[in-house]
Scaffold this motif. Structure first.
Motif, PDB file in Angstrom:
ATOM      1  N   PHE A  60       0.831  -1.201   0.000  1.00  0.00           N
ATOM      2  CA  PHE A  60       0.000   0.000   0.000  1.00  0.00           C
ATOM      3  C   PHE A  60       0.869   1.257   0.000  1.00  0.00           C
ATOM      4  CE2 PHE A  60      -1.781   3.454   2.534  1.00  0.00           C
ATOM      5  CZ  PHE A  60      -2.899   3.772   1.788  1.00  0.00           C
ATOM      6  N   TRP A  61       1.841   1.326   0.914  1.00  0.00           N
ATOM      7  CA  TRP A  61       2.674   2.525   1.022  1.00  0.00           C
ATOM      8  C   TRP A  61       3.531   2.720  -0.224  1.00  0.00           C
ATOM      9  CZ3 TRP A  61       0.980   6.019   3.959  1.00  0.00           C
ATOM     10  CH2 TRP A  61       0.334   5.719   5.158  1.00  0.00           C
ATOM     11  N   LEU A  62       4.014   1.643  -0.823  1.00  0.00           N
ATOM     12  CA  LEU A  62       4.783   1.754  -2.062  1.00  0.00           C
ATOM     13  C   LEU A  62       3.911   2.333  -3.178  1.00  0.00           C
ATOM     14  CD1 LEU A  62       7.338   1.222  -3.755  1.00  0.00           C
ATOM     15  CD2 LEU A  62       6.432  -1.056  -4.206  1.00  0.00           C
ATOM     16  N   ARG A 107      -7.972   2.959  -1.368  1.00  0.00           N
ATOM     17  CA  ARG A 107      -8.864   2.942  -0.208  1.00  0.00           C
ATOM     18  C   ARG A 107      -9.270   1.514   0.159  1.00  0.00           C
ATOM     19  NH1 ARG A 107     -14.761   4.330   0.192  1.00  0.00           N
ATOM     20  NH2 ARG A 107     -15.065   4.767   2.375  1.00  0.00           N
ATOM     21  N   MET A 108      -9.613   0.715  -0.864  1.00  0.00           N
ATOM     22  CA  MET A 108      -9.968  -0.688  -0.608  1.00  0.00           C
ATOM     23  C   MET A 108      -8.768  -1.451  -0.054  1.00  0.00           C
ATOM     24  SD  MET A 108     -12.599  -1.664  -3.747  1.00  0.00           S
ATOM     25  CE  MET A 108     -11.308  -2.441  -4.609  1.00  0.00           C
ATOM     26  N   GLN A 109      -7.597  -1.173  -0.580  1.00  0.00           N
ATOM     27  CA  GLN A 109      -6.400  -1.857  -0.090  1.00  0.00           C
ATOM     28  C   GLN A 109      -6.110  -1.451   1.356  1.00  0.00           C
ATOM     29  OE1 GLN A 109      -3.095  -1.691  -2.742  1.00  0.00           O
ATOM     30  NE2 GLN A 109      -1.741  -2.757  -1.341  1.00  0.00           N
ATOM     31  N   TRP A 110      -6.322  -0.184   1.702  1.00  0.00           N
ATOM     32  CA  TRP A 110      -6.107   0.264   3.076  1.00  0.00           C
ATOM     33  C   TRP A 110      -7.070  -0.436   4.032  1.00  0.00           C
ATOM     34  CZ3 TRP A 110      -2.485   1.963   5.907  1.00  0.00           C
ATOM     35  CH2 TRP A 110      -2.750   2.510   7.158  1.00  0.00           C
ATOM     36  N   LYS A 111      -8.320  -0.629   3.589  1.00  0.00           N
ATOM     37  CA  LYS A 111      -9.285  -1.363   4.414  1.00  0.00           C
ATOM     38  C   LYS A 111      -8.809  -2.795   4.648  1.00  0.00           C
ATOM     39  CE  LYS A 111     -13.503   1.169   3.352  1.00  0.00           C
ATOM     40  NZ  LYS A 111     -14.836   1.100   2.760  1.00  0.00           N
ATOM     41  N   ARG A 112      -8.253  -3.425   3.598  1.00  0.00           N
ATOM     42  CA  ARG A 112      -7.730  -4.782   3.757  1.00  0.00           C
ATOM     43  C   ARG A 112      -6.557  -4.808   4.731  1.00  0.00           C
ATOM     44  NH1 ARG A 112      -6.342  -6.222  -1.875  1.00  0.00           N
ATOM     45  NH2 ARG A 112      -7.747  -4.664  -2.648  1.00  0.00           N
ATOM     46  N   GLN A 114      -6.135  -2.776   7.266  1.00  0.00           N
ATOM     47  CA  GLN A 114      -6.709  -2.637   8.602  1.00  0.00           C
ATOM     48  C   GLN A 114      -7.359  -3.939   9.074  1.00  0.00           C
ATOM     49  OE1 GLN A 114      -6.063   0.003  10.488  1.00  0.00           O
ATOM     50  NE2 GLN A 114      -4.894   0.718   8.736  1.00  0.00           N
ATOM     51  N   GLN A 115      -8.042  -4.628   8.152  1.00  0.00           N
ATOM     52  CA  GLN A 115      -8.649  -5.915   8.505  1.00  0.00           C
ATOM     53  C   GLN A 115      -7.570  -6.936   8.868  1.00  0.00           C
ATOM     54  OE1 GLN A 115     -10.962  -6.868   5.040  1.00  0.00           O
ATOM     55  NE2 GLN A 115     -12.709  -5.611   5.660  1.00  0.00           N
ATOM     56  N   GLU A 116      -6.487  -6.938   8.114  1.00  0.00           N
ATOM     57  CA  GLU A 116      -5.396  -7.879   8.403  1.00  0.00           C
ATOM     58  C   GLU A 116      -4.773  -7.579   9.762  1.00  0.00           C
ATOM     59  OE1 GLU A 116      -1.196  -8.086   6.517  1.00  0.00           O
ATOM     60  OE2 GLU A 116      -2.505  -9.327   5.251  1.00  0.00           O
ATOM     61  N   LYS A 117      -4.608  -6.295  10.081  1.00  0.00           N
ATOM     62  CA  LYS A 117      -4.060  -5.916  11.391  1.00  0.00           C
ATOM     63  C   LYS A 117      -4.996  -6.360  12.514  1.00  0.00           C
ATOM     64  CE  LYS A 117      -1.177  -1.895  10.518  1.00  0.00           C
ATOM     65  NZ  LYS A 117      -1.023  -0.458  10.775  1.00  0.00           N
ATOM     66  N   ALA A 118      -6.283  -6.119  12.336  1.00  0.00           N
ATOM     67  CA  ALA A 118      -7.266  -6.491  13.359  1.00  0.00           C
ATOM     68  C   ALA A 118      -7.278  -8.001  13.545  1.00  0.00           C
ATOM     69  CB  ALA A 118      -8.647  -5.985  12.977  1.00  0.00           C
ATOM     70  N   LYS A 119      -7.198  -8.727  12.444  1.00  0.00           N
ATOM     71  CA  LYS A 119      -7.181 -10.184  12.510  1.00  0.00           C
ATOM     72  C   LYS A 119      -5.929 -10.676  13.254  1.00  0.00           C
ATOM     73  CE  LYS A 119      -7.947 -14.002   9.300  1.00  0.00           C
ATOM     74  NZ  LYS A 119      -8.006 -14.342   7.863  1.00  0.00           N
ATOM     75  N   GLY A 120      -4.791 -10.046  12.965  1.00  0.00           N
ATOM     76  CA  GLY A 120      -3.544 -10.411  13.648  1.00  0.00           C
ATOM     77  C   GLY A 120      -3.607 -10.125  15.133  1.00  0.00           C
ATOM     78  N   GLU A 121      -4.190  -8.990  15.492  1.00  0.00           N
ATOM     79  CA  GLU A 121      -4.339  -8.647  16.912  1.00  0.00           C
ATOM     80  C   GLU A 121      -5.259  -9.638  17.624  1.00  0.00           C
ATOM     81  OE1 GLU A 121      -5.596  -4.593  17.114  1.00  0.00           O
ATOM     82  OE2 GLU A 121      -3.728  -3.846  16.241  1.00  0.00           O
ATOM     83  N   GLU A 122      -6.340 -10.036  16.958  1.00  0.00           N
ATOM     84  CA  GLU A 122      -7.284 -10.999  17.542  1.00  0.00           C
ATOM     85  C   GLU A 122      -6.595 -12.346  17.765  1.00  0.00           C
ATOM     86  OE1 GLU A 122     -10.528 -12.387  19.342  1.00  0.00           O
ATOM     87  OE2 GLU A 122     -10.270 -10.325  18.676  1.00  0.00           O
ATOM     88  N   ILE A 123      -5.818 -12.772  16.799  1.00  0.00           N
ATOM     89  CA  ILE A 123      -5.091 -14.045  16.944  1.00  0.00           C
ATOM     90  C   ILE A 123      -4.116 -13.962  18.101  1.00  0.00           C
ATOM     91  CG2 ILE A 123      -3.366 -15.525  15.827  1.00  0.00           C
ATOM     92  CD1 ILE A 123      -4.836 -14.971  13.174  1.00  0.00           C
ATOM     93  N   LYS A 124      -3.434 -12.816  18.228  1.00  0.00           N
ATOM     94  CA  LYS A 124      -2.476 -12.641  19.318  1.00  0.00           C
ATOM     95  C   LYS A 124      -3.185 -12.678  20.671  1.00  0.00           C
ATOM     96  CE  LYS A 124       1.260  -9.742  20.911  1.00  0.00           C
ATOM     97  NZ  LYS A 124       2.025  -8.538  20.730  1.00  0.00           N
ATOM     98  N   LYS A 125      -4.356 -12.032  20.764  1.00  0.00           N
ATOM     99  CA  LYS A 125      -5.122 -12.059  22.013  1.00  0.00           C
ATOM    100  C   LYS A 125      -5.535 -13.481  22.372  1.00  0.00           C
ATOM    101  CE  LYS A 125      -7.162  -7.439  21.704  1.00  0.00           C
ATOM    102  NZ  LYS A 125      -8.418  -6.699  21.492  1.00  0.00           N
ATOM    103  N   GLN A 126      -5.992 -14.237  21.378  1.00  0.00           N
ATOM    104  CA  GLN A 126      -6.389 -15.624  21.626  1.00  0.00           C
ATOM    105  C   GLN A 126      -5.199 -16.456  22.080  1.00  0.00           C
ATOM    106  OE1 GLN A 126      -8.302 -16.998  18.069  1.00  0.00           O
ATOM    107  NE2 GLN A 126     -10.188 -15.840  18.446  1.00  0.00           N
ATOM    108  N   GLN A 127      -4.041 -16.238  21.482  1.00  0.00           N
ATOM    109  CA  GLN A 127      -2.849 -16.976  21.881  1.00  0.00           C
ATOM    110  C   GLN A 127      -2.457 -16.611  23.303  1.00  0.00           C
ATOM    111  OE1 GLN A 127      -0.067 -15.926  18.794  1.00  0.00           O
ATOM    112  NE2 GLN A 127      -0.671 -17.649  17.498  1.00  0.00           N
TER     113      GLN A 127
END
Length: 136
Positions: A60-62, A107-112, A114-127
């Motif tokens: 995205f940033w590139l 914009r769609m890529q930025w949403k993805r 954010q979703q990937e970050k949220a998913k990673g955080e959720e997995i970390k919380k579960q672990q």
């Protein structure tokens, strides 16, 4: 090395844009224009070809940097006295349509991202929860 490749790609893009905006410069007559453009396009492709898989956020940033750079150059080169032979201008409807589509895609890529970050955080919380249960 990654920064060098990106910087080289920007230089190649600037030279290609200068070929369009300042076509009257005599330097462009030394090498045939078609050969020069072909070499620059191959160089840009090589520079932007990823050596390893980029994650969504890096990608995205590139893309944002490259698009911003091209838009800024399209604004600056006419101010320096250039005139595009192919009609590349921010007032052209085709350019505006491409810019709008690019903004929506980013914009769609930025949403993805954010979703990937949220998913990673959720997995970390579960672990972390599982580790807490195993330690009791």
């Amino acid at each position: 090395m990654k920064l060098f490749r990106e910087l080289l790609a920007y230089i190649l893009v600037v030279v290609m844009l200068c070929m369009d905006f300042f076509s009257y410069w005599s330097v462009w007559t030394i090498i045939p224009k078609a050969l020069l453009i072909t070499l620059f396009i191959i160089g840009i492709i090589i520079c932007f070809a990823p050596t390893k898989k980029l994650n969504l956020e890096q990608n995205f940033w590139l893309q944002l940097r490259v698009i911003t750079f091209i838009v800024v150059m399209t604004l600056v080169l006419p101010l320096l006295g250039g005139k595009s032979e192919i009609g590349l201008s921010l007032t052209q409807p085709f350019f505006i349509i491409i810019a709008v589509l690019t903004v929506f895609q980013l914009r769609m890529q930025w949403k993805r991202v954010q979703q990937e970050k949220a998913k990673g955080e959720e997995i970390k919380k579960q672990q972390d929860r599982l580790k807490g249960k195993n330690q009791k």
